[in-house]
Design a protein around this motif. Sequence first.
Motif, mmCIF file in Angstrom:
data_model
loop_
_atom_site.group_PDB
_atom_site.id
_atom_site.type_symbol
_atom_site.label_atom_id
_atom_site.label_comp_id
_atom_site.label_asym_id
_atom_site.label_seq_id
_atom_site.Cartn_x
_atom_site.Cartn_y
_atom_site.Cartn_z
ATOM 1 N N GLN A 19 0.827 -1.203 0.000
ATOM 2 C CA GLN A 19 0.000 0.000 0.000
ATOM 3 C C GLN A 19 0.864 1.257 0.000
ATOM 4 N N GLU A 20 1.936 1.256 0.772
ATOM 5 C CA GLU A 20 2.834 2.417 0.804
ATOM 6 C C GLU A 20 3.477 2.634 -0.560
ATOM 7 N N LEU A 21 3.870 1.551 -1.202
ATOM 8 C CA LEU A 21 4.456 1.672 -2.533
ATOM 9 C C LEU A 21 3.432 2.197 -3.535
ATOM 10 N N GLY A 22 2.216 1.648 -3.476
ATOM 11 C CA GLY A 22 1.176 2.098 -4.388
ATOM 12 C C GLY A 22 0.839 3.560 -4.200
ATOM 13 N N ASP A 23 0.798 4.021 -2.946
ATOM 14 C CA ASP A 23 0.496 5.430 -2.677
ATOM 15 C C ASP A 23 1.586 6.333 -3.238
ATOM 16 N N ARG A 24 2.833 5.937 -3.078
ATOM 17 C CA ARG A 24 3.930 6.773 -3.581
ATOM 18 C C ARG A 24 3.950 6.796 -5.100
ATOM 19 N N VAL A 148 1.690 -21.643 0.009
ATOM 20 C CA VAL A 148 2.130 -20.372 -0.571
ATOM 21 C C VAL A 148 3.506 -19.979 -0.044
ATOM 22 N N ASP A 149 3.825 -20.373 1.202
ATOM 23 C CA ASP A 149 5.150 -20.080 1.743
ATOM 24 C C ASP A 149 6.199 -21.023 1.176
ATOM 25 N N THR A 150 5.832 -22.274 1.011
ATOM 26 C CA THR A 150 6.769 -23.261 0.480
ATOM 27 C C THR A 150 7.185 -22.914 -0.945
ATOM 28 N N LEU A 151 6.211 -22.508 -1.772
ATOM 29 C CA LEU A 151 6.501 -22.188 -3.173
ATOM 30 C C LEU A 151 6.907 -20.732 -3.365
ATOM 31 N N GLU A 152 6.931 -19.975 -2.265
ATOM 32 C CA GLU A 152 7.274 -18.545 -2.324
ATOM 33 C C GLU A 152 6.392 -17.818 -3.342
ATOM 34 N N LEU A 153 5.107 -18.081 -3.249
ATOM 35 C CA LEU A 153 4.158 -17.440 -4.162
ATOM 36 C C LEU A 153 3.952 -15.984 -3.761
ATOM 37 N N ASP A 154 3.601 -15.192 -4.740
ATOM 38 C CA ASP A 154 3.424 -13.755 -4.511
ATOM 39 C C ASP A 154 2.141 -13.502 -3.725
ATOM 40 N N ARG A 155 2.298 -12.960 -2.525
ATOM 41 C CA ARG A 155 1.129 -12.674 -1.701
ATOM 42 C C ARG A 155 0.398 -11.416 -2.174
ATOM 43 N N GLU A 156 1.171 -10.436 -2.704
ATOM 44 C CA GLU A 156 0.570 -9.159 -3.111
ATOM 45 C C GLU A 156 1.106 -8.755 -4.482
ATOM 46 N N VAL A 157 0.172 -8.381 -5.364
ATOM 47 C CA VAL A 157 0.511 -7.893 -6.701
ATOM 48 C C VAL A 157 -0.197 -6.562 -6.897
ATOM 49 N N LEU A 158 0.545 -5.545 -7.308
ATOM 50 C CA LEU A 158 -0.031 -4.218 -7.502
ATOM 51 C C LEU A 158 -0.490 -4.066 -8.940
#
Length: 805
Positions: A19-24, A148-158
């Motif tokens: 969210q901080e990245l998206g706001d900036r 999702v942790d084992t495969l290191e899947l993306d939790r958040e995509v902007l």
Amino acid sequence: MLLSLSWLREFVPYEGTAQELGDRLTMLGLELEEIVRPYDDIASIVVGHVVECADHPGSDHLHICKVDAGQGELLDIVCGAPNVAAGQKVPVALVGTTMPGGLVIKKAKLRGAPSCGMICSERELGLTDDHSGIMVLPETAVPGTLLVDTLELDREVLDISITPNRADCLSVIGLARETAQAFGLPFSIPERQCVEDGPAVELPPIDIRDPDLCWLYTGRVITGSSIAPSPMRIRHRLHAVGVRPISNIVDVTNYILMECGQPLHSFDLDKLEGGRIIVSRAADGEKFVTLDGQERTLDARDLCIRDAGRAVGLAGVMGGLNTEIDENSRNVFLESAVFRPGTIRKTSRRLGLSSEASYRFERGIDQQRTRWALDRACAMMAELAGGKVCPGVAVAEPRPFAPVLMDFRPARANALLGVELGADFCERVLSGLGCEIRHKGESWRVAQPSWRPDLTREADLIEEVGRMHGLDTIAPVLPPIARDLARAGEPESRFAFWSRIKRWGAGLGLNEAINYSFVGHKDLDHLGLPQEGRIAIMNPLSAEQDALRTWLAPGLLNSLRNNLAQGAAGLRLFELAHVFHARPLEDAHDTGATETGKIGILLYGARYDSAWPQPEGDMEYTDLKGVVEHLLGFLHLSGARYRQADDHPFLLPCVELMLPDGAGEVQAGVLGRVRQDMADAFHARKAIWLAELDLEVLRRLHDATRVRFRALPVYPPVRRDITVMAAPQVQVAQIMEHVRGLRLPLLEDEDMVLQDCFEPAGGDERNLTFRLTFRHAERTLKDAEVDKEREKVAQSLVKHLGVRV
């Protein structure tokens, strides 16, 4: 553009939240649409270890498995996948889990065997379309941990909205560069070494027939590739950003496309005829089957990639089915090119064929990194497909990249932005953007970076330093506006004249409407307007906007319909805009269109707002005429005459407004009621009163008017009413004109008004009551004098107009 947060962190060490990245980024002009969590549906799936696997005694394809899912005890799970086996690490949906398709996992019995969960395939997890068997995880996976942790899947995509000028941000690297600038972080690109360890082969020669359409074409050969699914990390990363995994070779081209912004295309080298590449225009009517299996009809505006005998690709848009990579492909020719953006855009739109590649080619590609992206992709293909990169690169570059050189003045930037930025800040920003500062002084010489085709002038550089400073942090201060007295008395500009009329309309209580200049031919046909003079749109945005308006009425009537749909009971609209009529071309620079300024006024429904305690009643002709006359008074135009029009396309009744113009008259517009059969199409259940006046005529007459001032009267007026009983054919204007023509010294004919109109039932006359104003400039009048003057008016009306008084 979908941006994976974990992918971004490979290039810049950003540790903040999504969210901080998206706001900036939003404040930098790259608006955050939403934050997507692509794997929330499988967030509860855990890793399981198949301890035992035995055939189901009551089925020839089911297996009874005992699975360690980190629950403290082994779970009995019945699985029908043919590849399930003891010792595997697999994804497990526990009881109570809701699958991506909506299925809720419950305890069940399958052929008499209990089942407390489900071992999942990739399709069941929504990762790929593979349903040939269960998904087998790496041996290092730990039972009980989240998948999702084992495969290191993306939790958040902007999901970032990219404006058309920012082609550089259509890649992870481009957005990483912006992030580094925004947060003051280091930016680096991990290198992939391309090793030329393959056999020496003859590279396909590149023949570019039209250098204006293809600026650079490069290619490499990879031999001995094995077509197979990509590793999980590549497939899942592509899936997270909305790209469907296909095979290792194709997935690499898509991976580089999203990472670097450079579209690539892989040809099956063994399917290329003649061992050569030709870049040329298509022939009119040429047929070509694209990778989606659709046959396309091309023309000479389209650019094709050809081998020695046929088209094998639609340049910048999509490859051909005849050279696609399949499971039997072994040798690959990988293309990386730069095409003229306008050509790709026109082909994509004409064929209705948009792709991730065409989307980027239309906006501009980093030509300096085209070869670099090719080598990066070859390194990945060698790693994932086991191929060997052959020595050498096939290259044709008829138009080498030349950076645009721009002047930049820090003082000018400060003046335009209204803040003091400082030369050091400007240098840091421009260098961080990739610009090369070749000379410094009062005016800097700055070279454009290859990935920023939108930077072409000083204003662009000023915008960049303003963005990085923060346009939202600049205090909103209105600039002082000083008017030079030396310009007093100059003719009023067109803009000022229109602005004054807009203020008049708002002050009168009318609402301003602003409509598109485009209307539909069907709207004009519905109002019965002639075909002659219309200007059709060659490439309309929609069928409802395929012509330029010749009247303001279609837009105002559509505004009425929209407001009625929202429950409005009454409406008072005005619009100032141009209408367009076709005319013969006079020279090569002529547009062939005449633009005329018009003002449209529309009244509908209740005369007064319901919130006010006023008498009920709907607006009628007198209301519309009153508004028009108020406008004429505002513009100091007098002597208006109204005459009934015999035939009008959409107004019935219709009155023409005539104004004196020198020795004659000129028509300034029309006013009346919209025909009821036409009004029905706009959902109107009451009368629609509409006026349309020519602003060009009003402006010309207004400029010719000379305002004269006279002293205010000292002595009081005396008013008398006079009722005239006249036949219907005697007009009110005719009576008033006659009275004014008497030029009685005590009668103020400008203040003569119609007070009342009464038509007795069954009678053949109507009673018109006028109020006359009498005044003497030097003394107070006596009743006898006023009565004598009134009698003169009465006798003259009876004698000359045949009325009764």
